[in-house]
Every structure is written in C-alpha cells, then in structure tokens.
Design a protein around this motif. Structure first.
Motif, short mmCIF file in Angstrom:
data_model
loop_
_atom_site.label_atom_id
_atom_site.label_comp_id
_atom_site.label_asym_id
_atom_site.label_seq_id
_atom_site.Cartn_x
_atom_site.Cartn_y
_atom_site.Cartn_z
N THR A 68 0.84 -1.20 0.00
CA THR A 68 0.00 0.00 0.00
C THR A 68 0.87 1.25 0.00
N LEU A 69 0.59 2.13 -0.95
CA LEU A 69 1.17 3.48 -0.92
C LEU A 69 0.07 4.40 -0.39
N PRO A 70 0.23 4.90 0.84
CA PRO A 70 -0.88 5.65 1.47
C PRO A 70 -1.21 6.94 0.71
N SER A 71 -2.44 7.36 0.86
CA SER A 71 -2.90 8.63 0.29
C SER A 71 -2.12 9.80 0.89
N ASN A 72 -1.87 10.83 0.06
CA ASN A 72 -1.25 12.04 0.58
C ASN A 72 -2.11 13.27 0.27
N THR A 73 -3.41 13.04 0.13
CA THR A 73 -4.33 14.12 -0.17
C THR A 73 -5.47 14.13 0.85
N ASP A 74 -6.09 15.29 1.01
CA ASP A 74 -7.25 15.41 1.91
C ASP A 74 -8.54 14.95 1.24
N LYS A 75 -8.49 14.74 -0.07
CA LYS A 75 -9.69 14.31 -0.79
C LYS A 75 -10.00 12.85 -0.52
N GLN A 76 -11.26 12.48 -0.68
CA GLN A 76 -11.69 11.09 -0.62
C GLN A 76 -11.60 10.51 -2.03
N VAL A 77 -10.55 9.76 -2.26
CA VAL A 77 -10.26 9.26 -3.60
C VAL A 77 -10.50 7.74 -3.62
N PRO A 78 -11.15 7.22 -4.66
CA PRO A 78 -11.26 5.76 -4.77
C PRO A 78 -9.88 5.11 -4.71
N VAL A 79 -9.82 3.93 -4.10
CA VAL A 79 -8.55 3.22 -3.98
C VAL A 79 -8.25 2.50 -5.30
N ILE A 80 -7.08 2.78 -5.85
CA ILE A 80 -6.69 2.24 -7.15
C ILE A 80 -5.59 1.19 -6.96
N CYS A 81 -5.71 0.10 -7.69
CA CYS A 81 -4.71 -0.98 -7.65
C CYS A 81 -3.98 -1.07 -8.99
N PHE A 82 -2.67 -1.26 -8.91
CA PHE A 82 -1.88 -1.59 -10.09
C PHE A 82 -1.37 -3.01 -9.93
N CYS A 83 -1.56 -3.82 -10.98
CA CYS A 83 -1.31 -5.26 -10.88
C CYS A 83 -0.46 -5.75 -12.06
N LYS A 175 -2.88 0.68 -4.17
CA LYS A 175 -2.59 -0.70 -3.80
C LYS A 175 -1.77 -1.37 -4.89
N ILE A 176 -0.82 -2.18 -4.48
CA ILE A 176 0.02 -2.94 -5.41
C ILE A 176 -0.31 -4.42 -5.22
N LEU A 177 -0.52 -5.12 -6.35
CA LEU A 177 -0.76 -6.56 -6.32
C LEU A 177 0.10 -7.21 -7.40
N PHE A 178 1.02 -8.06 -6.96
CA PHE A 178 1.82 -8.86 -7.88
C PHE A 178 1.42 -10.32 -7.71
N THR A 179 1.06 -10.96 -8.81
CA THR A 179 0.46 -12.29 -8.75
C THR A 179 1.36 -13.37 -9.36
N PRO A 180 1.21 -14.62 -8.90
CA PRO A 180 1.85 -15.76 -9.55
C PRO A 180 0.90 -16.39 -10.57
N ASP A 181 1.42 -17.24 -11.41
CA ASP A 181 0.63 -18.21 -12.18
C ASP A 181 -0.39 -17.62 -13.16
N GLU A 182 -0.21 -16.37 -13.57
CA GLU A 182 -1.13 -15.81 -14.55
C GLU A 182 -1.05 -16.55 -15.87
N GLU A 183 0.15 -16.98 -16.24
CA GLU A 183 0.35 -17.61 -17.54
C GLU A 183 -0.34 -18.97 -17.65
N ILE A 184 -0.71 -19.56 -16.54
CA ILE A 184 -1.41 -20.85 -16.59
C ILE A 184 -2.87 -20.70 -16.16
N GLY A 185 -3.36 -19.46 -16.19
CA GLY A 185 -4.78 -19.20 -15.94
C GLY A 185 -5.20 -19.24 -14.49
#
Length: 417
Positions: A68-83, A175-185
């Motif tokens: 998690t890279l925490p928010s640095n703004t006072d706004k209410q921003v939807p949480v975004i994930c990069f995967c 949010k950061i998500l790094f996954t295994p096994d994508e290549e085998i579905g």
C-alpha cells in the motif's frame, strides 16, 4: 548523465534484475504458486518496496505480493490498484535469461548471439518500425526474455519509486498486487480482494505503446479423453483401436481454415489443442477454447464434440469423454458499467504524450477475472512484444512511457475526486 537518462538507466537495470530470476509457472503442478521459484522474485519485490518506504509490503504463502502506498491528499479518492504478474510462460524456457540491450536501434536485423538462427527482423515485427533510435532489450536466443510481465513489474515499481520521492504529487491510496501463475490461468485463484481493499484496478500487461484494452477473450478449457481398445500388436488385426490414433484423427479433422489460431484474427475465436498424452488404450488432449462472444464460445465446444463423434463412427469399440471448464470471461461486460476507469486511463496515456490505441486482447489478463470478482480492471500497455518465445523484446523508452502513464492515472483519480 541528465535526469531523463538516469531514469531510463534505473528502469532498464530494474527490469534486467527481474528478468534474470527464473519464475516459469507449471500448469501440471497442483500447488499455489505452481513453482516455488516464483517466490524468489516476490521476495526481491518486497525487499525493494520496503526500501522505498512502503512499510506493509509482504509476500503471502501463495506467492502474492501486497503493498500500500498511502494517500497524501485530503480528498476522498477511490482506492486504485496496479497489478502485474511475476511468472513467465511454460511455453519457453525462462532459466538463465541473459538480457541484451541493443542501444539506439537502427532498423537492422537483431541477431541473438547464443542461437544465431534467432533473428528479429522489422519485416516480421511491425512495431519495431516505431523504435528507431530507442533501446531494445532482448534475451540471448535460447530463452524467452520475460518482459511478459516483468516489464509491468518494473514499471509499477518505478512509478512507486517516483511517487515516494515526490510527495508533492497528490494521489489517493494506491494498492500494489503482484500475482503468480497468470500464464497458466490461475493468477487470481488465491487473491484476497478483501485484504487488497481496492475499488478499481489496472493490469500493466499490454503490448503496443499507447494501448488500453477493455475487452478480452472469453475462455474455456476442454479435456477430450479417448478410450480405445488395446491388443497385443502382433495379434491386433481387427481388434486394436488405438486411442492415440483416434485422438490424432480428431485433431486433424478440426477446421483448418477457421477456428484455429493459425487462421483467425481480430474478433475471431478458435479451438486450440495445447497438449496430448496417452497410450493405445487411453489418450487425452487439452484444448483451449476462445471467443469474444460467450454464445460462440459454447458453439466451439459443440464443434469439438461433433468432430469427435464423427471420427468415432469408424471405431465402434471406442468411446470419448469431453469436459469443459470455464477459465475467464470477457471483462468488457463489467468495464462498460464503469466508463470512468477507461476514460482516466485514456487521459493518462494522452498526458504522457502518447497516441491512445483502444483495443481488444486476443487473450486474457488477471484483469479478466478480477473484473468479475468485483475489481473492474482494464489492461494498460507495458511494451512487451513477441512474448512466450525466444524473440521476445521490449523498448526501454516505451517502458518509461508506461511509468508516466501509471503516475498519471494516480494523479487523475485524485484530481477528479
């Protein structure tokens, strides 16, 4: 060295560091991750995230990296994930990868030194025409490169590095998500979306510079088992019905001018045998069925079954079993309900000074299943090309544009909140 060159050097070094780690997944393994060596890269990623100050970075028992890279703004921003995914394809060796940087590409053939029969030609790789003057990374000719998807990993990591070093750039929680096994579905089989806690996501796993993909194949896997009649080969006349030969005849009888990867393009689907095994008494083949239309996908299974029935008419003592299992579905059905996810991605690419190419994927990403699991998740370019083979390549300059796009996405969501 100017700032831009330094950034490029850091990015290419990061990518090469990841590419050298063997993370090939194994479709025949029942475990998650399918290969423990995928965790070797996961541990490196966690250590680097912790060094960047991302304090909650962790690798779980199934080989997933969450951070998690925490928010640095006072706004209410939807949480975004990069995967992005950590594994490389089982189709080609990923062991002892030797990345080579071809600086200032001039359009000439790129001959890979460890197997000089492996040559990248502009006439065969059309996107190379847009790379003149850029720096191209390939493997050495005996392995794949692993740009699919270690380019995405490196780009996300560089974006995190940039944001942590530039706190004046406002963004919501990332949010950061790094996954295994994508290549085998199986890339999101054990993904914990409650733990992840994101509202929307972007996989960074696309090909051509500027592409954003909101549509994938719908996909099923099929297993066709043939039960033949075994007999001693010396006394087999009129008795033996070889399951191997029956299965081979079925595969040969499938359409060749349509419904095959070799004869389809754009929105056309296919039936594709990917493996065979067996003996005289029983033989089995694995197929992947693909189409953008779910109804047509179901028809492909019917075609396969009808071909099997027709061939088996000549083998009265033999039988077949066909099982079809869903793998993933076209994510466009979900993404059409959240047009801002695509719109902000388009703006982010344009803000990086790149022409947008909105297109469909003749394949799938983790985002396909994530979208149906409640995390709408289009796919953004990572710059990877000719993946799953020895001619795989990536452009350092395209990767840098992907980094800029990731940062821009984070900024635009904050601006629009």
């Amino acid at each position: 060295m100017n700032t831009y060159e330094n950034k490029l050097k850091q990015l290419q070094e990061r990518f090469i560091r990841y590419a050298k780690i063997d993370t090939q997944s194994d479709p025949n393994s029942p475990t998650c991750p399918s290969t423990l060596k995928q965790k070797d890269l996961g541990k490196v990623l966690v250590a680097e995230l912790l060094e960047l100050g991302v304090s909650d970075a962790a690798l779980d028992e199934f080989g997933y990296v969450y951070a998690t890279l925490p928010s640095n703004t006072d706004k209410q921003v939807p949480v975004i994930c990069f995967c992005s995914h950590m594994d490389t394809s089982p189709d080609c060796s990923g062991a002892e990868v030797k990345p080579i940087i071809h600086y200032n590409y001039n359009g000439e053939d790129l001959v890979l030194p460890d197997d000089m029969s492996v040559v990248l030609k502009m006439s065969e790789h059309r996107d190379l025409k847009d790379q003149l003057g850029n720096d191209i990374i390939t493997a050495s000719g005996t392995t794949l490169l692993g740009a699919d998807n270690k380019a995405g990993l490196a780009e996300i990591m560089e974006a995190v590095s940039f944001l942590t070093q530039n706190p004046q750039i406002k963004h919501g929680t990332i949010k950061i998500l790094f996954t295994p096994d994508e290549e085998i579905g199986r890339g999101v089989d054990k993904a914990d979306l409650k733990k992840l806690g994101a509202d929307f996501g972007y996989t960074i796993d696309g090909e051509t510079l500027g592409s954003i993909e909101d549509e994938t194949f719908s996909a099923d896997g099929a297993t066709l088992t043939i039960n033949g009649v075994s007999s001693h080969p010396g006394f087999a006349k009129g008795k033996m019905e070889s399951a191997i030969k029956i299965l081979s005849a079925i595969i040969d009888a499938l359409p060749k001018d349509r419904l095959s990867p070799e004869s389809t393009r754009a929105k056309e689907g296919f039936i594709h045998p990917v493996s065979m095994q067996g003996h005289v008494e029983q033989a089995e083949a694995q197929f992947i069925l693909r189409d953008f239309d779910d109804e047509l996908l179901q028809q492909h299974a019917i075609v396969l079954e009808n071909v099997a029935k027709e061939v088996l008419k000549s083998y009265p003592g033999s039988s077949y079993e066909l099982t079809v299992k869903p793998q993933y579905r076209n994510m466009k059905k979900v993404l059409d309900q959240y047009p801002q996810v695509i719109a902000y991605g388009v703006q982010a690419i344009e803000r990086a000074g790149v022409a947008v190419k909105k297109q469909s994927i003749r394949g799938g990403t983790d985002g396909s299943r994530l979208s149906f699991m409640g995390l709408p998740c289009p796919n953004i370019f990572a710059g990877e090309h000719a993946f799953h083979g020895k001619q795989e390549w990536v452009s350092v300059q395209d990767m840098e544009k992907a980094v800029q796009t990731i940062v821009n996405i984070a900024c635009i969501w904050e601006e629009q909140a």
